[in-house]
Motif scaffolding. Structure first.
Motif, mmCIF file in Angstrom:
data_model
loop_
_atom_site.group_PDB
_atom_site.id
_atom_site.type_symbol
_atom_site.label_atom_id
_atom_site.label_comp_id
_atom_site.label_asym_id
_atom_site.label_seq_id
_atom_site.Cartn_x
_atom_site.Cartn_y
_atom_site.Cartn_z
ATOM 1 N N ALA A 184 15.908 -83.956 51.940
ATOM 2 C CA ALA A 184 16.228 -85.381 52.100
ATOM 3 C C ALA A 184 17.333 -85.813 51.143
ATOM 4 O O ALA A 184 18.096 -86.742 51.440
ATOM 5 C CB ALA A 184 14.977 -86.217 51.870
ATOM 6 N N ALA A 185 17.444 -85.114 50.004
ATOM 7 C CA ALA A 185 18.484 -85.449 49.022
ATOM 8 C C ALA A 185 19.786 -84.707 49.312
ATOM 9 O O ALA A 185 20.743 -84.822 48.539
ATOM 10 C CB ALA A 185 17.994 -85.105 47.620
ATOM 11 N N GLY A 186 19.827 -83.946 50.418
ATOM 12 C CA GLY A 186 21.042 -83.243 50.795
ATOM 13 C C GLY A 186 21.265 -81.940 50.050
ATOM 14 O O GLY A 186 22.393 -81.430 50.028
ATOM 15 N N GLU A 187 20.212 -81.372 49.460
ATOM 16 C CA GLU A 187 20.347 -80.137 48.693
ATOM 17 C C GLU A 187 20.087 -78.913 49.577
ATOM 18 O O GLU A 187 19.416 -79.007 50.608
ATOM 19 C CB GLU A 187 19.346 -80.141 47.523
ATOM 20 N N ASN A 188 20.613 -77.774 49.137
ATOM 21 C CA ASN A 188 20.394 -76.521 49.827
ATOM 22 C C ASN A 188 18.941 -76.068 49.585
ATOM 23 O O ASN A 188 18.497 -75.983 48.447
ATOM 24 C CB ASN A 188 21.374 -75.465 49.287
ATOM 25 N N THR A 189 18.209 -75.768 50.643
ATOM 26 C CA THR A 189 16.792 -75.412 50.509
ATOM 27 C C THR A 189 16.531 -73.920 50.728
ATOM 28 O O THR A 189 15.384 -73.510 50.906
ATOM 29 C CB THR A 189 15.952 -76.222 51.510
ATOM 30 N N PHE A 190 17.569 -73.111 50.688
ATOM 31 C CA PHE A 190 17.422 -71.672 50.918
ATOM 32 C C PHE A 190 16.414 -71.043 49.955
ATOM 33 O O PHE A 190 15.548 -70.256 50.351
ATOM 34 C CB PHE A 190 18.787 -70.987 50.769
ATOM 35 N N THR A 191 16.524 -71.384 48.675
ATOM 36 C CA THR A 191 15.675 -70.752 47.659
ATOM 37 C C THR A 191 14.202 -71.079 47.877
ATOM 38 O O THR A 191 13.330 -70.223 47.678
ATOM 39 C CB THR A 191 16.114 -71.195 46.250
ATOM 40 N N TYR A 192 13.912 -72.293 48.299
ATOM 41 C CA TYR A 192 12.522 -72.657 48.570
ATOM 42 C C TYR A 192 11.945 -71.775 49.691
ATOM 43 O O TYR A 192 10.797 -71.329 49.620
ATOM 44 C CB TYR A 192 12.416 -74.131 48.972
ATOM 45 N N GLY A 193 12.755 -71.545 50.712
ATOM 46 C CA GLY A 193 12.306 -70.693 51.813
ATOM 47 C C GLY A 193 12.088 -69.264 51.363
ATOM 48 O O GLY A 193 11.133 -68.596 51.802
ATOM 49 N N LEU A 194 12.967 -68.782 50.491
ATOM 50 C CA LEU A 194 12.829 -67.423 49.981
ATOM 51 C C LEU A 194 11.542 -67.280 49.169
ATOM 52 O O LEU A 194 10.786 -66.308 49.338
ATOM 53 C CB LEU A 194 14.041 -67.080 49.116
ATOM 54 N N LEU A 195 11.281 -68.241 48.297
ATOM 55 C CA LEU A 195 10.052 -68.218 47.494
ATOM 56 C C LEU A 195 8.818 -68.313 48.392
ATOM 57 O O LEU A 195 7.797 -67.667 48.140
ATOM 58 C CB LEU A 195 10.054 -69.361 46.482
ATOM 59 N N TYR A 196 8.918 -69.102 49.451
ATOM 60 C CA TYR A 196 7.803 -69.251 50.393
ATOM 61 C C TYR A 196 7.482 -67.905 51.054
ATOM 62 O O TYR A 196 6.323 -67.503 51.169
ATOM 63 C CB TYR A 196 8.166 -70.292 51.451
ATOM 64 N N GLY A 197 8.515 -67.209 51.468
ATOM 65 C CA GLY A 197 8.311 -65.905 52.103
ATOM 66 C C GLY A 197 7.680 -64.901 51.155
ATOM 67 O O GLY A 197 6.816 -64.112 51.560
ATOM 68 N N ARG A 198 8.081 -64.935 49.910
ATOM 69 C CA ARG A 198 7.494 -64.015 48.930
ATOM 70 C C ARG A 198 6.020 -64.344 48.686
ATOM 71 O O ARG A 198 5.203 -63.442 48.473
ATOM 72 C CB ARG A 198 8.285 -64.073 47.624
ATOM 73 N N GLU A 199 5.697 -65.637 48.698
ATOM 74 C CA GLU A 199 4.293 -66.031 48.526
ATOM 75 C C GLU A 199 3.447 -65.580 49.722
ATOM 76 O O GLU A 199 2.291 -65.172 49.557
ATOM 77 C CB GLU A 199 4.180 -67.540 48.340
#
Length: 349
Positions: free
Chosen positions: A310-325
Motif C-alpha cells: 500500500a505504501a508503494g514498496e517492493n514486496t519481493f523479500t516478504y514473498g521470499l521469506l514466506y516461501g522459506r517459512e
C-alpha cells in the motif's frame, strides 16, 4: 527496636527474605563512591557436617508429596521472577510463563491427587496469566525469528525498507505489550492468584490417592496424558495440509507441553524412564513449536507485505521469506512420525 528484639532472644535470619531480594532487585542503581564501595569478599564459613539420615527431612514419600513439591517449586519461581518481568529482563517473561504452564499441567495431570474443585479455579487464573504473558513473549519470539531469517538472506535479495519496517513493527508491539503486562502484575486478580497458591499449599486439597506410593499413581497419570497426545498427533497428521491441519498441530503442541511437564514432575519418583520420556516429548514439542512459529511468521509477513504494498514498496523479500517459512513447516511435519515413535517407545515407564 533491634536491642529489644535481641534482648528477647530474636536473632537475624541468615538468609534474606523474598521481600528484601525483591527490593534489592528493583532498586535504582546507586552511584559508586568511596563510601559505597563493596566490602572485600570473605571466604565462606565451612558448612557443618551433616549427620547421616535414613531419609532427608522433607523428602517426598507419597504421591501427594511429589506433586506438592513440584507445585511449590513453580509457585516459588513465579514469585521470584516477578521483579525481573517488571524490569523487562531478557527471558524473564518466558520463564514466568513456563512456571504458570507447569502449575496448570500439574493440576490437570494429577487430578487423582489434588481435588479439581480446589485447583480448577486456580488453573483458570493461571491460564489468564499465561495468556497475558504470552502477548509479550510471542511477540519477542516472532520478532527474533523474522529478524534472523532476514539476516540470513544475501543483501541482493533484500529489496525495499524491509528491515526498518520489521524493526518499527517489533518495537511498537513490544512497548505496548510490556506496559500492559506491568499493569497485569499490579492487578488485584494477579495478587489474588498468588494468595490462592499460598493457601492451596498451606492446606492442600489432597484426595485418597495422594497417600499412595507414587510410582503407580504418577505413572498412570503420565500415561493417560500420552494417550491423549497420541490421538491429537494422529488426527493432525491425517488431515490434508491447510488451516485445519495447522490448528490441529497447534492443539497437539499444547498437549505435548502438558505431557512433558507431567513427566517432568514425575521424574523424582520414577527416575530415568520419566526423564527419557520428558526428553522425547520435548523433541516432539520442538517440532510442533517450529511448525506453529512458521504459521505465525507467515501470517505476520502477509500483514507487513500488505502495508508495504500500500505504501508503494517492493514486496519481493516478504514473498521470499514466506516461501522459506513454508518450507520450514514442511520439514517439521515430515519429522513428526519419527519423533512420535520415540515418544511411544519411552512411554513404557
Amino acid at each position: 527496636m533491634d536491642k529489644r528484639l535481641r534482648k528477647a532472644g530474636v536473632r537475624p535470619s541468615k538468609s534474606a527474605s523474598k521481600l528484601a531480594r525483591a527490593l534489592a532487585e528493583t532498586a535504582p542503581p546507586a552511584p559508586a563512591t568511596a563510601d559505597t564501595a563493596p566490602a572485600p569478599a570473605t571466604a565462606p564459613a565451612a558448612a557443618p557436617k551433616k549427620k547421616h539420615r535414613t531419609r532427608p527431612v522433607g523428602e517426598p514419600v507419597t504421591a501427594g508429596d511429589h506433586v506438592l513439591a513440584y507445585v511449590r517449586a513453580q509457585r516459588d519461581a513465579l514469585v521470584e521472577l516477578d521483579p525481573a518481568v517488571r524490569q523487562d529482563v531478557p527471558d524473564s517473561v518466558h520463564r514466568m510463563r513456563v512456571a504458570t504452564r507447569r502449575l496448570r499441567s500439574a493440576f490437570r495431570a494429577f487430578r487423582s491427587v489434588l481435588d479439581r474443585e480446589a485447583t480448577d479455579p486456580v488453573g483458570t487464573d493461571l491460564k489468564w496469566l499465561a495468556g497475558e504473558l504470552g502477548l509479550d513473549r510471542d511477540q519477542e519470539v516472532l520478532a527474533e525469528r523474522l529478524t534472523s531469517a532476514l539476516d540470513a538472506l544475501p543483501p541482493a535479495l533484500v529489496t525495499g525498507p524491509v528491515r526498518d519496517r520489521l524493526t518499527a513493527w517489533s518495537e511498537a508491539r513490544h512497548s505496548g505489550a510490556h506496559g500492559r503486562l506491568t499493569a497485569v502484575l499490579d492487578s488485584h486478580r494477579y495478587l489474588a492468584l498468588l494468595d490462592a497458591l499460598d493457601a492451596l499449599l498451606a492446606d492442600p486439597p489432597l484426595r485418597k490417592k495422594a497417600a499412595a506410593e507414587p510410582r503407580e499413581v504418577l505413572t498412570g497419570a503420565v500415561r493417560k496424558d500420552v494417550r491423549k497426545l497420541s490421538g491429537l498427533v494422529d488426527r493432525a497428521l491425517d488431515l490434508p495440509p491447510g488451516d485445519d491441519r495447522d490448528l490441529a498441530l497447534h492443539d497437539a503442541r499444547k498437549k505435548a507441553k502438558r505431557t512433558r511437564y507431567a513427566a517432568e514432575a514425575a521424574t523424582p519418583a520414577l527416575g530415568g524412564p520419566a526423564k527419557a520420556l520428558t526428553a522425547s516429548v520435548k523433541s516432539l514439542q520442538g517440532l510442533l513449536g517450529d511448525h506453529q512459529d512458521s504459521v505465525m511468521a507467515r501470517r505476520t509477513l502477509r500483514e507487513l507485505s500488505a502495508v508495504a504494498h500500500a505504501a508503494g514498496e517492493n514486496t519481493f523479500t516478504y514473498g521470499l521469506l514466506y516461501g522459506r517459512e513454508e518450507r520450514r513447516a514442511e520439514i517439521a511435519e515430515a519429522a513428526l512420525p519419527e519423533a512420535w515413535a520415540s515418544v511411544a517407545k519411552d512411554t513404557a515407564l
